[in-house]
Design an enzyme around this catalytic site. Structure first.
Site, PDB file in Angstrom:
ATOM      1  N   SER A   1      -9.512  73.514  53.044  1.00 49.23           N
ATOM      2  CA  SER A   1      -8.084  73.547  52.788  1.00 49.23           C
ATOM      3  C   SER A   1      -7.420  72.175  52.744  1.00 49.23           C
ATOM      4  O   SER A   1      -6.317  72.049  52.232  1.00 49.23           O
ATOM      5  CB  SER A   1      -7.394  74.390  53.843  1.00 49.23           C
TER       6      SER A   1
ATOM      7  N   LYS B   1      -1.836  65.775  56.387  1.00 47.98           N
ATOM      8  CA  LYS B   1      -1.872  67.164  55.921  1.00 47.98           C
ATOM      9  C   LYS B   1      -0.637  67.909  56.429  1.00 47.98           C
ATOM     10  O   LYS B   1      -0.232  67.718  57.580  1.00 47.98           O
ATOM     11  CB  LYS B   1      -3.157  67.827  56.437  1.00 47.98           C
TER      12      LYS B   1
ATOM     13  N   SER C   1     -12.727  72.728  56.512  1.00 46.56           N
ATOM     14  CA  SER C   1     -11.578  72.292  55.725  1.00 46.56           C
ATOM     15  C   SER C   1     -11.388  70.775  55.613  1.00 46.56           C
ATOM     16  O   SER C   1     -10.576  70.326  54.802  1.00 46.56           O
ATOM     17  CB  SER C   1     -10.286  72.901  56.278  1.00 46.56           C
TER      18      SER C   1
END
Lengths: 94, 487
Positions: B155, B80, B179
């Site tokens: 997210s 990420k 997330s």
């Protein structure tokens, strides 16, 4: 308390310049969110200790030994305006 | 060479690499080919580090040829983009960091590299991990591989989509309020948020420091355990990482769960839950019973306050953490900088997207003079009550099970202009971060025929092994985790 969020004042505190269009869009959304978080007002928290951190971590110490991890130039090269080993910013003192 | 149309599981990849069924280079190239085939539709990655990855794969092959081994030797992973990777962009999907390259690796990345992993690239996210759809990305939205008209969740939507689309063997995500778990649930993959402090946050760009945690996003529970063995453990560079022994998590896989008590929080099955989601989760509870687990109803009475508590505390912490983006030391700086104040204000106006501004303003407000006690301090007290709810519940059971989200994946743009509706959809995941406990989402069914549903398992602090035992047994009894989208 919901109407108390003065978007101009808070944006200034947050060092955020907002356009008028942004303010018009954000203000009612924020009012709605603040209305919602007012829900906590009904919660009886008398005698309840606040939790800032889930574990009771106090100060964490280590030996104060200098470690040279990264070269100075690496950091300065990240700056939008580096100047002779310093960070350049607009004039601060008139 | 073996048929490598897309990424195998981590466990499979390790076995195949050891048996020389294919090389690390072949495996890496197959992931890159998969990206070439699907990325124009899925858009899971912000940066693909093709050459870098090939170089790392060649180095892994050289080690394999010398008879060396390491836990992730030659395994291609995605990271990420709010987790720092030296030499690659680390942008948090924000304009303010669009040119930023970290001078160091996050500790978790360092540990992956030392374990022999290959980094394929950086995945998309809601800007600074603030959001539940990945639509708040400053670059472009990611799409759900199961239905390209829907969001992958957020997210960590890029990591979830990359795993679901088999564009990597596994990925790292971060979880501040759900997330990792919510996108794992929307994309039908496994996602673990470890206990707060289990994984070092050094090099994870801070959103809400008392809640943030890095964790694995994988095709299976077994794979999550393999990754946790590498990234878990105390780090001197993160003073909030906790010094507790890291077990070999793979030992917990397949362990019997007979007689174990699973608590069903009644507040997680109330109004607003999609009937198909509820049915899938109830079915999953039956599966757990068939594995010999006993169910008990428990109550988490402060659940209704979780959303308000979370958004007060997370935004407060975010407003402080994001004050560092001032245009001086790194990141974007405005061209409209007459005075110092103008430089700050214009830099931040140009650099931050709308959701980030919304949260900075809310966080600044709840911390400001006159409102601190009513909101921030009150939120911290509510957090204590939410944490106590779990302590009470775990007196009656070993693990909690419930839905991960009230609904399957939303349509793109469905919730973009109603932030309050979006925040409310996080109701089942936020409390876990406030309490600091570990939780995992695993696939447990489908809604509308093709939209994955996630089962959330929650355990007491540092009891990730319980999650691995229950999760792996569940995946032995079901095959939802073996289903992948047709792209």
């Amino acid at each position: 308390m919901s109407n108390e969020l003065n978007i101009d004042a808070v944006a200034r505190l947050a060092r955020l310049k907002l356009t008028d269009a942004e303010k018009q869009k954000l203000a009612p959304q924020l009012a709605k969110i603040v209305d919602y978080i007012d829900l906590l007002g009904e919660l009886d928290t008398a005698g309840v200790e606040p939790t800032a951190h889930v574990f009771p971590v106090q100060n964490v110490f280590r030996e104060d030994e200098p470690v040279k991890n990264f070269p100075e130039t690496d950091y300065l090269s990240l700056a939008p305006k580096p100047d002779k080993g310093h960070y350049e910013v607009p004039k601060i003192i008139g | 060479m073996a048929d490598l149309a897309s990424a195998p599981t981590l466990l499979q990849a390790r076995e195949d690499l050891k048996n020389k069924k294919y090389s690390a280079l072949e495996l890496t190239e197959s992931c890159l080919r998969r990206m070439d085939a699907v990325e124009d539709r899925v858009q899971a990655y912000l940066h693909i580090s093709r050459e870098h990855a090939i170089e790392q794969a060649r180095a892994a092959d050289a080690k394999i040829a010398r008879g060396e081994d390491a836990p992730l030797l030659g395994v291609p992973l995605a990271i990420k983009d709010n987790i720092c990777t030296q030499g690659l962009p680390s942008t948090c999907a924000s304009k303010i960091l669009s040119q930023f390259k970290s001078p160091y690796n996050a500790t978790s990345v360092d540990r992956l590299l030392k374990a022999g992993a290959v980094i394929l690239g950086k995945t998309n996210l809601d800007e600074f991990a603030m959001g539940s759809t990945t639509e708040n990305s400053g670059r472009r939205p990611t799409r759900n591989p199961w239905d390209l008209e829907r969001v992958p969740g957020g997210s960590s939507g890029g990591s979830a989509a990359a795993v679901a689309a088999k564009e990597c063997v596994a990925a790292l995500g971060s979880d501040t309020g759900g997330s990792i778990r919510q996108p794992a649930s929307f994309c039908g993959v496994t996602g673990l948020k470890p206990t707060y402090g289990r994984v070092s946050r050094f090099g994870l760009v801070a959103f809400a420091s008392s809640l943030d945690q890095i964790g694995p996003m994988t095709q299976t529970v077994d794979d999550a355990a393999l990754l946790m063995n590498v990234i878990g453990g105390k780090d001197p560079l993160d003073s909030t990482s906790v010094d507790v022994p890291v077990p070999d998590f793979t030992q917990a896989l397949g362990r019997s769960v007979k007689g174990m008590k699973v608590g069903i929080p009644k507040e997680y099955f109330t109004e607003g839950i999609d009937p198909e989601v509820e049915a899938s989760v109830q079915e999953a509870v039956k599966t757990m019973q068939s594995l010999g687990m006993e169910t008990v109803e428990v109550s988490l009475p402060h659940t209704k306050y979780a959303v308000a508590t979370y958004y007060i505390l997370a935004c407060a912490e975010a407003s402080a953490n994001l004050s560092r983006y001032d245009g001086v030391k790194y990141g974007h700086r405005t061209e409209r900088a007459g005075s110092l104040l103008e430089m700050y204000e214009n830099t931040r106006d140009e650099g931050f997207g709308e959701e980030v501004k919304r949260r900075i303003i809310l966080g600044t407000f709840v911390l400001s003079s006159g409102y601190y006690d009513a909101y921030y301090l009150k939120g911290q007290k509510a957090r204590t009550l939410i944490k106590r709810d779990f302590e009470e519940a775990f007196k009656k059971c070993d693990v909690l099970a419930g839905p991960n989200c009230p609904t399957p994946a939303f349509k793109l743009n469905e919730k973009l202009d109603d932030p309050m509706q979006m925040y409310l959809a996080d109701i089942y995941t936020l409390s876990v971060n406030l309490a600091g406990i570990p939780a995992m989402s695993i696939p447990c069914g489908f809604a509308q025929g093709k939209l994955p549903v996630g089962l959330q398992l929650m355990a007491p602090h540092f009891q990730e092994e319980t999650l691995f035992s229950v999760g792996s047994q569940f995946q032995l009894a079901t095959d939802y985790h073996k289903q992948f989208p047709n792209l």
